[in-house]
Enzyme design. Structure first.
Site, PDB file in Angstrom:
ATOM      1  N   HIS A 187       1.544  -1.322  -9.927  1.00 14.11           N
ATOM      2  CA  HIS A 187       0.526  -1.761  -8.968  1.00 14.11           C
ATOM      3  C   HIS A 187      -0.210  -0.541  -8.384  1.00 14.11           C
ATOM      4  CE1 HIS A 187      -0.695  -4.386  -5.390  1.00 14.11           C
ATOM      5  NE2 HIS A 187      -0.937  -3.160  -4.950  1.00 14.11           N
ATOM      6  N   GLU A 188       0.572   0.463  -7.948  1.00 18.24           N
ATOM      7  CA  GLU A 188      -0.040   1.668  -7.365  1.00 18.24           C
ATOM      8  C   GLU A 188      -0.803   2.467  -8.402  1.00 18.24           C
ATOM      9  OE1 GLU A 188      -0.325   1.886  -4.273  1.00 18.24           O
ATOM     10  OE2 GLU A 188       1.069   0.240  -3.972  1.00 18.24           O
ATOM     11  N   HIS A 192      -4.262   1.020  -8.805  1.00 18.45           N
ATOM     12  CA  HIS A 192      -5.184   1.532  -7.771  1.00 18.45           C
ATOM     13  C   HIS A 192      -5.628   2.952  -8.139  1.00 18.45           C
ATOM     14  CE1 HIS A 192      -4.716  -1.574  -4.775  1.00 18.45           C
ATOM     15  NE2 HIS A 192      -3.426  -1.385  -4.621  1.00 18.45           N
TER      16      HIS A 192
HETATM   17 ZN   LIG Z   1      -2.028  -2.390  -3.430  1.00 18.11          ZN
END
Ligand SMILES: [Zn+2]
Length: 372
Positions: free
Chosen positions: A67-68, A71
């Site tokens: 998830h990170e 980003h």
């Molecule tokens: Zn996030």
């Protein structure tokens, strides 16, 4: 959140685990291995609960990292480097080197994480679907990872700043109003609103239904509340400082003191009458170091008459220098990165003044007050 374990780099991004993360890792592993799997699959052996529990927990951790990284990948593609990724009790944070300047990049960057979690939810649902006929262990693992990634996406899409959903909201408002400050203000207010909903909802669940889960919601609510407050403050400080350079915020004409003075003598002779936040330690014209009020307060009082100014000061070789024309926001970012409390302003080898981090922040607040 300063402490943690440095775990090397992923795709060139330093990767850290905050100590608080181990709490959540233990909590998830034990609740899977001691309660959730034994309830759902009563015929497994103890070792099987633990192996599947730990594997699920580790893959959950990998999902948060993914998830990170999502980003981070979008951030790097928009030209904003990522300083580090930290995992802590509520998930992960990718620290970007500076704020986004275009609403469209912020929208893409903020949405990338939840989209990645939704994709992982789909992936694990598929794995559950194909594995359920041949491996009960694999399908159990896949089922919980699908749920947990789905929850991760939903939680992060809560429209309260600084969660991903809050950033999505801010970028959309920013696009509509072309006003970054107003967009940040509305997104933060939504963040506060959501945090109070969590706190009140959690209390209600705890009292009316007697469920301990309610306390967890209260806990999340407080976390969201303080996160909203600090990120609002941070973005307002940046906003207020836009266009200012080092020369505008530096302190000049600081009192000069000799290095052989003891702290006690300094306090008695200067500190009670001077309002200066720091002193230049100089031998005639030559600067030897800087002593701040903060450094004096850090010293135990009983050492005041045996410690000299020269021993307590930061020597001039250790001071970082900036140019008078340096942009204040990027200077502040560099200070925060290097955990520096002060820098000197130097032009052609001559020191013009000093900049203390706390003074810059106060300066930003004063500007902010004048504008609103
Ligand atoms: Zn996030």
């Amino acid at each position: 959140m300063g402490r943690g374990l440095q775990l090397g780099k992923i795709f060139g991004i330093p990767f850290r685990i905050d100590y608080s993360w181990f709490v959540i890792f233990l909590l998830i592993t034990t609740s899977l291995s001691l309660f959730i799997f034994p309830d759902a699959y009563p015929d497994w052996g103890a070792a099987q609960y633990w192996i599947v529990g730990i594997a699920t927990s580790l893959l959950f951790f990998a999902s948060v990292v993914a998830h990170e990284l999502a980003h981070s990948a979008v951030s790097i593609r928009s030209g904003i480097p990522v300083k580090s990724i930290t995992l802590f009790i509520f998930g992960g944070v990718a620290h970007i080197a500076r704020e986004v300047t275009h609403p469209a990049s912020e929208l893409k960057m903020a949405a990338a994480g939840p989209l990645c979690s939704i994709a992982l939810c789909g992936l694990f649902s598929g794995l559950w679907w194909v594995s359920r006929d041949f491996s009960v262990h694999l399908s159990a693992l896949a089922w919980y990872l699908a749920i947990i990634n789905g929850m991760l996406a939903v939680f992060n899409m809560i429209p309260g700043f600084p969660l991903d959903g809050g950033r999505v909201l801010r970028s959309i408002l920013w696009m509509i109003t072309s006003n970054y400050r107003r967009a940040t203000r509305i997104a933060t207010m939504t963040g506060y609103g959501t945090s109070y909903l969590f706190i009140l909802g959690g209390i209600a669940i705890f009292f009316f239904f007697g469920l301990l889960n309610g306390l967890w919601l209260v806990f999340i609510g407080f976390f969201l509340n303080s996160a909203a407050r600090s990120s609002y403050r941070q973005s307002m400080v940046r906003d207020a400082l836009k266009g200012f350079v080092a020369r505008d915020v530096m302190t000049k004409g600081l009192p000069s003191i000799p290095r052989n003075l003891t702290i006690k003598e300094l306090v008695q002779s200067q500190l009670l009458i001077s309002s200066s936040p720091c002193f230049l330690v100089a031998d005639g014209e030559r600067l030897e170091g800087v002593l701040t009020l903060h450094q004096i307060k850090e010293l135990p009082r009983e050492d005041w008459d045996i410690t000299t100014v020269g021993q307590a000061m930061t020597p001039v070789e250790k001071l970082k220098a900036v140019k008078p024309s340096d942009d204040v926001i990027s200077m502040l970012e560099r200070m925060e990165e290097g955990t520096l409390n002060l820098v000197t302003v130097v032009e052609e080898g001559r020191m013009l003044g000093l900049i203390l981090r706390e003074n810059v922040i106060q300066f930003a607040y004063r500007l902010q007050e004048l504008r609103t």
